[in-house]
Design a protein around this motif. Structure first.
Motif, PDB file in Angstrom:
ATOM      1  N   ASP A  91      36.079 -86.062  65.794  1.00 51.46           N
ATOM      2  CA  ASP A  91      35.723 -87.305  65.525  1.00 51.46           C
ATOM      3  C   ASP A  91      37.349 -88.190  65.583  1.00 51.46           C
ATOM      4  O   ASP A  91      38.116 -88.006  64.782  1.00 51.46           O
ATOM      5  CB  ASP A  91      35.131 -87.751  64.046  1.00 51.46           C
ATOM      6  CG  ASP A  91      34.293 -89.106  64.162  1.00 51.46           C
ATOM      7  OD1 ASP A  91      34.511 -89.866  64.737  1.00 51.46           O
ATOM      8  OD2 ASP A  91      33.705 -89.330  63.087  1.00 51.46           O
ATOM      9  N   ASP A  92      37.215 -89.190  66.513  1.00 49.35           N
ATOM     10  CA  ASP A  92      38.713 -90.021  66.627  1.00 49.35           C
ATOM     11  C   ASP A  92      40.048 -89.030  66.982  1.00 49.35           C
ATOM     12  O   ASP A  92      40.778 -89.269  66.281  1.00 49.35           O
ATOM     13  CB  ASP A  92      38.756 -90.794  65.276  1.00 49.35           C
ATOM     14  CG  ASP A  92      37.798 -91.825  65.351  1.00 49.35           C
ATOM     15  OD1 ASP A  92      36.996 -91.857  65.997  1.00 49.35           O
ATOM     16  OD2 ASP A  92      38.104 -92.804  64.197  1.00 49.35           O
TER      17      ASP A  92
ATOM     18  N   CYS B  82      31.968 -94.842  67.264  1.00 54.30           N
ATOM     19  CA  CYS B  82      31.533 -93.242  67.179  1.00 54.30           C
ATOM     20  C   CYS B  82      30.070 -93.386  67.612  1.00 54.30           C
ATOM     21  O   CYS B  82      29.625 -92.414  68.493  1.00 54.30           O
ATOM     22  CB  CYS B  82      31.322 -93.147  65.634  1.00 54.30           C
ATOM     23  SG  CYS B  82      33.006 -92.650  64.763  1.00 54.30           S
TER      24      CYS B  82
ATOM     25  N   LYS C 205      28.386 -83.815  61.804  1.00 54.76           N
ATOM     26  CA  LYS C 205      28.196 -85.327  62.083  1.00 54.76           C
ATOM     27  C   LYS C 205      27.354 -85.404  63.413  1.00 54.76           C
ATOM     28  O   LYS C 205      27.560 -85.003  64.653  1.00 54.76           O
ATOM     29  CB  LYS C 205      29.766 -85.929  62.334  1.00 54.76           C
ATOM     30  CG  LYS C 205      29.325 -87.666  62.445  1.00 54.76           C
ATOM     31  CD  LYS C 205      30.843 -88.201  62.648  1.00 54.76           C
ATOM     32  CE  LYS C 205      30.447 -89.809  62.924  1.00 54.76           C
ATOM     33  NZ  LYS C 205      31.841 -90.653  62.708  1.00 54.76           N
TER      34      LYS C 205
ATOM     35  N   ASP D 261      33.825 -84.144  61.478  1.00 57.22           N
ATOM     36  CA  ASP D 261      34.286 -85.763  61.054  1.00 57.22           C
ATOM     37  C   ASP D 261      35.844 -85.685  60.939  1.00 57.22           C
ATOM     38  O   ASP D 261      36.209 -86.741  60.468  1.00 57.22           O
ATOM     39  CB  ASP D 261      33.601 -85.960  59.853  1.00 57.22           C
ATOM     40  CG  ASP D 261      33.452 -85.337  58.754  1.00 57.22           C
ATOM     41  OD1 ASP D 261      32.808 -85.421  57.691  1.00 57.22           O
ATOM     42  OD2 ASP D 261      34.434 -84.257  58.758  1.00 57.22           O
ATOM     43  N   GLN D 262      36.421 -84.594  61.151  1.00 58.08           N
ATOM     44  CA  GLN D 262      38.071 -84.744  61.279  1.00 58.08           C
ATOM     45  C   GLN D 262      38.140 -85.064  62.747  1.00 58.08           C
ATOM     46  O   GLN D 262      37.559 -84.549  63.679  1.00 58.08           O
ATOM     47  CB  GLN D 262      38.532 -83.492  60.683  1.00 58.08           C
ATOM     48  CG  GLN D 262      38.621 -83.411  59.188  1.00 58.08           C
ATOM     49  CD  GLN D 262      40.054 -84.262  58.590  1.00 58.08           C
ATOM     50  OE1 GLN D 262      40.475 -85.012  59.321  1.00 58.08           O
ATOM     51  NE2 GLN D 262      40.234 -83.793  57.591  1.00 58.08           N
TER      52      GLN D 262
ATOM     53  N   HIS E  39      38.982 -88.247  61.715  1.00 55.03           N
ATOM     54  CA  HIS E  39      38.642 -89.730  61.603  1.00 55.03           C
ATOM     55  C   HIS E  39      39.549 -90.099  60.348  1.00 55.03           C
ATOM     56  O   HIS E  39      39.716 -89.307  59.406  1.00 55.03           O
ATOM     57  CB  HIS E  39      37.221 -89.708  61.240  1.00 55.03           C
ATOM     58  CG  HIS E  39      36.722 -91.171  61.274  1.00 55.03           C
ATOM     59  ND1 HIS E  39      37.066 -92.140  60.347  1.00 55.03           N
ATOM     60  CD2 HIS E  39      35.863 -91.723  62.049  1.00 55.03           C
ATOM     61  CE1 HIS E  39      36.473 -93.239  60.607  1.00 55.03           C
ATOM     62  NE2 HIS E  39      35.631 -93.074  61.556  1.00 55.03           N
TER      63      HIS E  39
ATOM     64  N   SER F  84      42.226 -92.830  68.637  1.00 59.06           N
ATOM     65  CA  SER F  84      42.405 -93.687  67.354  1.00 59.06           C
ATOM     66  C   SER F  84      43.779 -94.399  67.471  1.00 59.06           C
ATOM     67  O   SER F  84      44.828 -93.650  68.134  1.00 59.06           O
ATOM     68  CB  SER F  84      42.122 -92.849  66.135  1.00 59.06           C
ATOM     69  OG  SER F  84      42.174 -93.496  65.110  1.00 59.06           O
TER      70      SER F  84
ATOM     71  N   ASP G 156      43.013 -97.169  63.447  1.00 59.41           N
ATOM     72  CA  ASP G 156      41.600 -96.940  63.589  1.00 59.41           C
ATOM     73  C   ASP G 156      41.159 -97.235  64.945  1.00 59.41           C
ATOM     74  O   ASP G 156      41.564 -96.801  65.819  1.00 59.41           O
ATOM     75  CB  ASP G 156      40.668 -97.503  62.296  1.00 59.41           C
ATOM     76  CG  ASP G 156      39.050 -97.067  62.355  1.00 59.41           C
ATOM     77  OD1 ASP G 156      38.952 -95.980  62.903  1.00 59.41           O
ATOM     78  OD2 ASP G 156      38.434 -97.986  61.895  1.00 59.41           O
ATOM     79  N   LYS G 157      40.065 -98.202  65.092  1.00 56.40           N
ATOM     80  CA  LYS G 157      39.648 -98.631  66.323  1.00 56.40           C
ATOM     81  C   LYS G 157      38.999-100.028  66.250  1.00 56.40           C
ATOM     82  O   LYS G 157      38.470-100.341  65.224  1.00 56.40           O
ATOM     83  CB  LYS G 157      38.300 -97.597  66.481  1.00 56.40           C
ATOM     84  CG  LYS G 157      37.221 -97.483  65.806  1.00 56.40           C
ATOM     85  CD  LYS G 157      36.010 -96.595  66.002  1.00 56.40           C
ATOM     86  CE  LYS G 157      36.330 -95.263  65.489  1.00 56.40           C
ATOM     87  NZ  LYS G 157      36.515 -94.942  64.083  1.00 56.40           N
TER      88      LYS G 157
END
Length: 514
Positions: free
Chosen positions: A42-43, A81, A136, A242-243, A245, A342, A351-352
């Motif tokens: 994620d990200d 996401c 996730k 989810d890391q 993020h 990101s 972030d985004k």
């Protein structure tokens, strides 16, 4: 997958009975179909790993890269996401699936990806695969189970009710107000109220790696692999982390693995946004207001992000080791992918959000095929291409139009293959949590064109001369020919994908394209 079939899946899940292979499924032996594992993050930025000459030593990811086809210019569909994940699992743009915004978050219009969009999970199940999903999902409550997954774990959305209220960031808003108050206090009265950490950006977690949600996903993923190894059916699995993020929260030793004082800020750090769309100045989520952050805090945040990548590398190593222990690895196809990048201060952004800078638009992608020679592919490819590629590998039944295109030719022959395929990738940012933008961006090796239909300013970047995308050249006469060429390429892609904004594009570009 139609809605009637989704209802059948729902009944199966409601029975709470373990899935049993039917005779037809059992007859589809592992030797007849390929086993596939997706490792999703994620990200995750494209530029951090040591195999990409990045700042973090990632021996396990590097080892996988050495055995894979590496797509060094892979682009997400949307820097957000839910829509990027929906595109990956279906191979279709959001205007076809209806999923073009985040789900379940502040101001969002959407709560789930419609069950008529079965995607890879339902298609694999229908083809006789043992299907597992860990981690996730972010595409709606019970969505993985309702699509027929045999094994699910660590999916925090799994217990949501369909009438769930949107997640509204009151707590984050309160913390940002405290950070700003402390930053604006008179010099002699400034205090460190936060023990040196701003938890909405970086934090040292208590405990160790074994206490993290990342480790829980590793353990569940290992359990999934052990179960898959005992199955007669072929295996399709997803382990979705989810890391890394934001905010970047890691335990020791990862929190202090990188000394902020030894790190450097990028050349476009906090660069002034000159001649850029107004929306880039708006904080769409409370932590997007970064006015209180000092350079030393940006460096510390970057150090924690690097620590998160190092922790992920450990997780990847543990999962791959289990795949080897269970004898799955030798013949296992592995997709390593991030849903998007990101921002870490580039252009003053965190972030985004609704923009198309490379730090957000580009993503890591590699595919390990045991029967294909490892190589690096530099052609522009899209997240949309993953589903048609895997559908070909796994011999999945068709489920409608695909906006993505199989990567198999590029995997087998490299950059010289598939000459009819233009070296472009399209990106879209239709909505951000209920706010409409309609952004379309087209990238080639040399240029990037960003159409902002909700703003009076579009963007054009010369990636050869300005890879950090500081200078918007859209209104420069000397770049008119390049702009015209990029607009024509974008129009062709909008037409190919039946984009509903095509007529609006033609109206706004009328003078340019005449």
């Amino acid at each position: 997958m139609n809605k009637l079939l989704a209802g059948v899946f729902a009944c199966v899940v409601a029975s709470a009975a373990p899935a049993v292979a039917t005779p037809a499924e059992a007859g589809s032996a592992a030797g007849d179909r390929e086993n596939v594992l997706i490792l999703m993050f994620d990200d995750m930025r494209f530029d951090t790993f040591s195999y990409r000459n990045g700042p973090v030593s990632t021996p396990n990811i590097d080892a996988l890269a050495e055995e894979s086809v590496r797509f060094d210019n892979a682009m997400t569909t949307t820097g957000l996401c839910s829509p990027s994940r929906a595109a990956m699992f279906t191979g279709r743009w959001g205007h076809r699936t209806g999923l073009d915004d985040n789900v379940g978050l502040y101001h969002s219009r959407l709560s789930e990806l419609d069950l008529s969009e079965g995607g890879l999970i339902a298609r694999a199940k229908e083809a006789g695969y043992f299907v597992g999903y860990v981690g996730k999902w972010h595409l709606g409550p019970q969505g993985v189970r309702l699509r027929g997954a045999d094994y699910t774990a660590e999916i925090k959305e799994a217990d949501w009710s369909r009438s769930m209220r949107q997640l509204t960031p009151y707590g984050i808003q309160k913390n940002i107000a405290r950070y700003k108050a402390a930053a604006n206090a008179p010099e002699g009265e400034k205090a460190d109220y936060f023990n040196g950490e701003k938890v909405e950006y970086f934090q040292t977690l208590p405990g160790t790696y074994q206490d993290t949600s990342t480790y829980k996903k590793v353990k569940a993923g290992q359990d999934l692999l052990r179960k898959a190894a005992k199955e007669k059916r072929p295996f399709f699995g997803v382990i979705s982390f989810d890391q890394p993020h934001p905010p970047y929260r890691v335990p020791e030793p990862y929190a202090s693995m990188f000394d902020p004082e030894t790190l450097a800020l990028p050349e476009n750090h906090l660069s002034k946004r000159v001649n850029k769309p107004m929306s880039q100045d708006e904080p769409f989520w409370p932590w997007h207001d970064v006015s209180h952050l000092r350079d030393e805090e940006w460096l510390k945040m970057r150090a924690y992000y690097y620590g998160a990548i190092a922790m992920i590398d450990r997780a990847v190593g543990e999962i791959l080791e289990t795949a080897k222990e269970t004898s799955l690895y030798e013949n296992l196809h592995i997709v390593f992918v991030g849903d998007q990048g990101s921002m870490l201060g580039e252009h003053g952004l965190y972030d985004k959000g609704p923009y198309a800078y490379d730090e957000l638009m580009r993503m890591p992608l590699m595919i390990r095929d045991p029967n294909t020679q490892p190589k690096s592919v530099t052609r522009q490819v899209s997240m949309l291409d993953i589903t048609p590629t895997l559908a070909e590998v796994m011999q999945l039944p068709e489920d409608g139009v695909q906006d993505g295109r199989s990567l198999r030719a590029l995997m087998l022959e490299g950059d010289d293959a598939d000459k009819g395929r233009k070296d472009t990738a399209l990106y879209a940012y239709e909505w951000y949590n209920g706010g409409w933008f309609g952004i379309r961006a087209l990238r080639t090796p040399e240029m990037k064109f960003v159409w902002n239909p909700g703003d009076a300013r579009d963007e054009l970047y010369d990636l050869r001369k300005d890879p950090i995308e500081v200078n918007n050249l859209f209104d420069k006469p000397e770049y008119r020919e390049q702009l015209l060429a990029m607009a024509r390429l974008m129009r062709a892609e909008l037409e190919r994908t039946d984009d509903p904004l095509l007529s609006r594009f033609d109206l706004q570009m009328k003078e340019l394209l005449k």
